[in-house]
Design a protein around this motif. Structure first.
Motif, PDB file in Angstrom:
ATOM      1  N   LEU A  24      -2.100  12.412   4.157  1.00  0.00           N
ATOM      2  CA  LEU A  24      -1.435  13.095   3.052  1.00  0.00           C
ATOM      3  C   LEU A  24      -0.514  12.134   2.303  1.00  0.00           C
ATOM      4  O   LEU A  24       0.061  11.234   2.907  1.00  0.00           O
ATOM      5  CB  LEU A  24      -0.610  14.287   3.565  1.00  0.00           C
ATOM      6  CG  LEU A  24      -1.330  15.639   3.609  1.00  0.00           C
ATOM      7  CD1 LEU A  24      -2.521  15.604   4.545  1.00  0.00           C
ATOM      8  CD2 LEU A  24      -0.390  16.751   3.994  1.00  0.00           C
ATOM      9  N   PRO A  25      -0.350  12.336   0.993  1.00  0.00           N
ATOM     10  CA  PRO A  25       0.498  11.428   0.207  1.00  0.00           C
ATOM     11  C   PRO A  25       1.996  11.649   0.437  1.00  0.00           C
ATOM     12  O   PRO A  25       2.793  10.798   0.084  1.00  0.00           O
ATOM     13  CB  PRO A  25       0.114  11.756  -1.235  1.00  0.00           C
ATOM     14  CG  PRO A  25      -0.465  13.135  -1.192  1.00  0.00           C
ATOM     15  CD  PRO A  25      -1.065  13.304   0.169  1.00  0.00           C
ATOM     16  N   GLN A  26       2.388  12.785   0.998  1.00  0.00           N
ATOM     17  CA  GLN A  26       3.792  13.009   1.333  1.00  0.00           C
ATOM     18  C   GLN A  26       3.876  13.795   2.636  1.00  0.00           C
ATOM     19  O   GLN A  26       2.916  14.447   3.017  1.00  0.00           O
ATOM     20  CB  GLN A  26       4.547  13.743   0.208  1.00  0.00           C
ATOM     21  CG  GLN A  26       4.165  15.179  -0.021  1.00  0.00           C
ATOM     22  CD  GLN A  26       3.014  15.327  -1.001  1.00  0.00           C
ATOM     23  OE1 GLN A  26       2.801  14.479  -1.842  1.00  0.00           O
ATOM     24  NE2 GLN A  26       2.262  16.386  -0.876  1.00  0.00           N
ATOM     25  N   LEU A  49       2.324  22.333   9.364  1.00  0.00           N
ATOM     26  CA  LEU A  49       1.275  21.508   9.948  1.00  0.00           C
ATOM     27  C   LEU A  49       0.507  20.802   8.829  1.00  0.00           C
ATOM     28  O   LEU A  49       0.047  21.453   7.888  1.00  0.00           O
ATOM     29  CB  LEU A  49       0.304  22.379  10.752  1.00  0.00           C
ATOM     30  CG  LEU A  49       0.920  23.207  11.887  1.00  0.00           C
ATOM     31  CD1 LEU A  49      -0.083  24.237  12.406  1.00  0.00           C
ATOM     32  CD2 LEU A  49       1.379  22.302  13.016  1.00  0.00           C
ATOM     33  N   ALA A  50       0.362  19.487   8.928  1.00  0.00           N
ATOM     34  CA  ALA A  50      -0.388  18.709   7.935  1.00  0.00           C
ATOM     35  C   ALA A  50      -1.877  18.802   8.271  1.00  0.00           C
ATOM     36  O   ALA A  50      -2.265  18.688   9.437  1.00  0.00           O
ATOM     37  CB  ALA A  50       0.052  17.245   7.973  1.00  0.00           C
ATOM     38  N   PHE A  51      -2.713  19.017   7.232  1.00  0.00           N
ATOM     39  CA  PHE A  51      -4.148  19.090   7.480  1.00  0.00           C
ATOM     40  C   PHE A  51      -4.941  18.443   6.348  1.00  0.00           C
ATOM     41  O   PHE A  51      -4.461  18.289   5.235  1.00  0.00           O
ATOM     42  CB  PHE A  51      -4.610  20.548   7.654  1.00  0.00           C
ATOM     43  CG  PHE A  51      -4.704  21.304   6.354  1.00  0.00           C
ATOM     44  CD1 PHE A  51      -5.894  21.313   5.620  1.00  0.00           C
ATOM     45  CD2 PHE A  51      -3.620  21.985   5.851  1.00  0.00           C
ATOM     46  CE1 PHE A  51      -5.983  21.991   4.408  1.00  0.00           C
ATOM     47  CE2 PHE A  51      -3.696  22.665   4.642  1.00  0.00           C
ATOM     48  CZ  PHE A  51      -4.880  22.669   3.920  1.00  0.00           C
ATOM     49  N   ARG A  52      -6.173  18.072   6.676  1.00  0.00           N
ATOM     50  CA  ARG A  52      -7.174  17.632   5.694  1.00  0.00           C
ATOM     51  C   ARG A  52      -8.522  18.147   6.187  1.00  0.00           C
ATOM     52  O   ARG A  52      -8.870  17.950   7.350  1.00  0.00           O
ATOM     53  CB  ARG A  52      -7.210  16.113   5.579  1.00  0.00           C
ATOM     54  CG  ARG A  52      -8.305  15.594   4.634  1.00  0.00           C
ATOM     55  CD  ARG A  52      -8.362  14.070   4.598  1.00  0.00           C
ATOM     56  NE  ARG A  52      -7.086  13.496   4.212  1.00  0.00           N
ATOM     57  CZ  ARG A  52      -6.728  13.224   2.945  1.00  0.00           C
ATOM     58  NH1 ARG A  52      -7.549  13.466   1.975  1.00  0.00           N
ATOM     59  NH2 ARG A  52      -5.548  12.705   2.693  1.00  0.00           N
ATOM     60  N   VAL A  53      -9.238  18.815   5.295  1.00  0.00           N
ATOM     61  CA  VAL A  53     -10.573  19.329   5.609  1.00  0.00           C
ATOM     62  C   VAL A  53     -11.537  18.762   4.572  1.00  0.00           C
ATOM     63  O   VAL A  53     -11.281  18.870   3.372  1.00  0.00           O
ATOM     64  CB  VAL A  53     -10.604  20.883   5.566  1.00  0.00           C
ATOM     65  CG1 VAL A  53     -11.999  21.395   5.883  1.00  0.00           C
ATOM     66  CG2 VAL A  53      -9.597  21.481   6.526  1.00  0.00           C
ATOM     67  N   MET A  64      -9.887  18.846   0.896  1.00  0.00           N
ATOM     68  CA  MET A  64      -8.690  19.659   0.685  1.00  0.00           C
ATOM     69  C   MET A  64      -7.647  19.235   1.708  1.00  0.00           C
ATOM     70  O   MET A  64      -7.969  18.982   2.867  1.00  0.00           O
ATOM     71  CB  MET A  64      -9.071  21.136   0.871  1.00  0.00           C
ATOM     72  CG  MET A  64      -7.943  22.111   0.673  1.00  0.00           C
ATOM     73  SD  MET A  64      -8.537  23.829   0.719  1.00  0.00           S
ATOM     74  CE  MET A  64      -9.089  23.984   2.412  1.00  0.00           C
ATOM     75  N   GLU A  65      -6.411  19.137   1.258  1.00  0.00           N
ATOM     76  CA  GLU A  65      -5.320  18.764   2.159  1.00  0.00           C
ATOM     77  C   GLU A  65      -4.114  19.616   1.833  1.00  0.00           C
ATOM     78  O   GLU A  65      -4.026  20.200   0.748  1.00  0.00           O
ATOM     79  CB  GLU A  65      -4.989  17.285   2.003  1.00  0.00           C
ATOM     80  CG  GLU A  65      -4.504  16.937   0.615  1.00  0.00           C
ATOM     81  CD  GLU A  65      -4.326  15.448   0.392  1.00  0.00           C
ATOM     82  OE1 GLU A  65      -3.450  15.091  -0.410  1.00  0.00           O
ATOM     83  OE2 GLU A  65      -5.051  14.654   0.999  1.00  0.00           O
ATOM     84  N   GLY A  66      -3.191  19.690   2.768  1.00  0.00           N
ATOM     85  CA  GLY A  66      -1.979  20.450   2.506  1.00  0.00           C
ATOM     86  C   GLY A  66      -1.129  20.626   3.742  1.00  0.00           C
ATOM     87  O   GLY A  66      -1.336  19.959   4.761  1.00  0.00           O
ATOM     88  N   CYS A  67      -0.171  21.541   3.613  1.00  0.00           N
ATOM     89  CA  CYS A  67       0.789  21.840   4.675  1.00  0.00           C
ATOM     90  C   CYS A  67       0.779  23.343   4.920  1.00  0.00           C
ATOM     91  O   CYS A  67       1.010  24.117   3.988  1.00  0.00           O
ATOM     92  CB  CYS A  67       2.188  21.394   4.249  1.00  0.00           C
ATOM     93  SG  CYS A  67       2.303  19.645   3.814  1.00  0.00           S
ATOM     94  N   ILE A  68       0.515  23.733   6.141  1.00  0.00           N
ATOM     95  CA  ILE A  68       0.463  25.148   6.503  1.00  0.00           C
ATOM     96  C   ILE A  68       1.697  25.489   7.311  1.00  0.00           C
ATOM     97  O   ILE A  68       2.004  24.795   8.286  1.00  0.00           O
ATOM     98  CB  ILE A  68      -0.777  25.452   7.364  1.00  0.00           C
ATOM     99  CG1 ILE A  68      -2.032  25.132   6.580  1.00  0.00           C
ATOM    100  CG2 ILE A  68      -0.787  26.896   7.827  1.00  0.00           C
ATOM    101  CD1 ILE A  68      -3.272  25.301   7.393  1.00  0.00           C
ATOM    102  N   ARG A 125       0.848  -1.193   0.000  1.00  0.00           N
ATOM    103  CA  ARG A 125       0.000   0.000   0.000  1.00  0.00           C
ATOM    104  C   ARG A 125       0.879   1.237   0.000  1.00  0.00           C
ATOM    105  O   ARG A 125       1.948   1.250   0.594  1.00  0.00           O
ATOM    106  CB  ARG A 125      -0.895  -0.006   1.225  1.00  0.00           C
ATOM    107  CG  ARG A 125      -1.946  -1.111   1.105  1.00  0.00           C
ATOM    108  CD  ARG A 125      -2.882  -1.181   2.268  1.00  0.00           C
ATOM    109  NE  ARG A 125      -3.419   0.116   2.619  1.00  0.00           N
ATOM    110  CZ  ARG A 125      -4.037   0.358   3.748  1.00  0.00           C
ATOM    111  NH1 ARG A 125      -4.188  -0.597   4.620  1.00  0.00           N
ATOM    112  NH2 ARG A 125      -4.498   1.554   4.023  1.00  0.00           N
ATOM    113  N   ALA A 126       0.399   2.255  -0.676  1.00  0.00           N
ATOM    114  CA  ALA A 126       1.130   3.522  -0.694  1.00  0.00           C
ATOM    115  C   ALA A 126       1.189   4.043   0.737  1.00  0.00           C
ATOM    116  O   ALA A 126       0.194   4.004   1.454  1.00  0.00           O
ATOM    117  CB  ALA A 126       0.433   4.523  -1.592  1.00  0.00           C
TER     118      ALA A 126
END
Length: 192
Positions: free
Chosen positions: A23-25, A32-36, A181-185, A15-16
């Motif tokens: 998050l994929p990376q 800070l890693a987030f997902r909304v 939505m996901e990302g790094c802040i 699995r990946a």
């Protein structure tokens, strides 16, 4: 008795690897890693994850119709408070009392569920715009909206998605698709 299902005869593929909040990376240092995730129609509740901690979800039983908002310390990444505001039948003044007194650098995570906008007034829309939203001014009945902003930002936030409620494009009867939505802040420095 042993049941042999199809999964027992198949070699599992690797699995990946998933990182914080799925998050994929991984995020860079001092981010800070987030997902909304917005709610889907009026059935599946929204989710807000930060640094692998679920801040708001149906499982935690702290989400509701309207706007689901988590306030986070932008330096430490710690949750300050999370609340749901009913934007259909609730009192917009409760929302205003929640977001007016924010301190500089407070991160604001927002996920809509069912209806984010019916009770919104000009002051509410301006407060979200001041937090970095491009779309708060045109949010309407049953739109899907996810947003991450901060008190004291100079520019518009890159972390925002909005889908209009439209009979012609809605994924569900009466509602647009859910947004994810996901990302790094970047963490706020204590000096700013």
């Amino acid at each position: 008795m042993r049941l042999a299902g199809p999964e027992s005869s198949v070699t599992a593929e690797p699995r990946a690897r998933k990182y914080k909040c799925g998050l994929p990376q991984p995020c860079p240092e001092e981010h800070l890693a987030f997902r909304v995730v917005s709610g889907a129609a009026n059935v599946i509740g929204p989710k807000i994850c930060l640094e692998d901690k679920m801040l708001m979800s149906s499982v935690k039983d702290n989400v509701g119709r309207g706007l689901n908002i988590a306030l986070v310390n932008g330096v430490s990444g710690e949750l300050i408070e999370a609340r749901a505001f009913d934007m259909w039948a609730g009192d917009v003044n409760d929302l205003l009392k929640f977001i007016r007194p924010l301190h500089e650098g407070t991160l604001v995570f927002v996920a809509s569920y069912d209806d984010p906008a019916t009770k919104m007034n000009e002051e509410t829309r301006k407060l979200f715009s001041d937090l970095g939203s491009r779309n708060a001014k045109e949010l309407a009945f049953r739109d899907s909206w996810v947003f991450v902003g901060a008190k004291g930002v100079q520019n518009k936030s890159p972390f925002e998605q909005h889908v209009k409620n439209s009979k012609h494009t809605n994924k569900y009867e009466g509602w647009p698709e859910a947004l994810e939505m996901e990302g790094c802040i970047p963490r706020r420095s204590t000096a700013s």
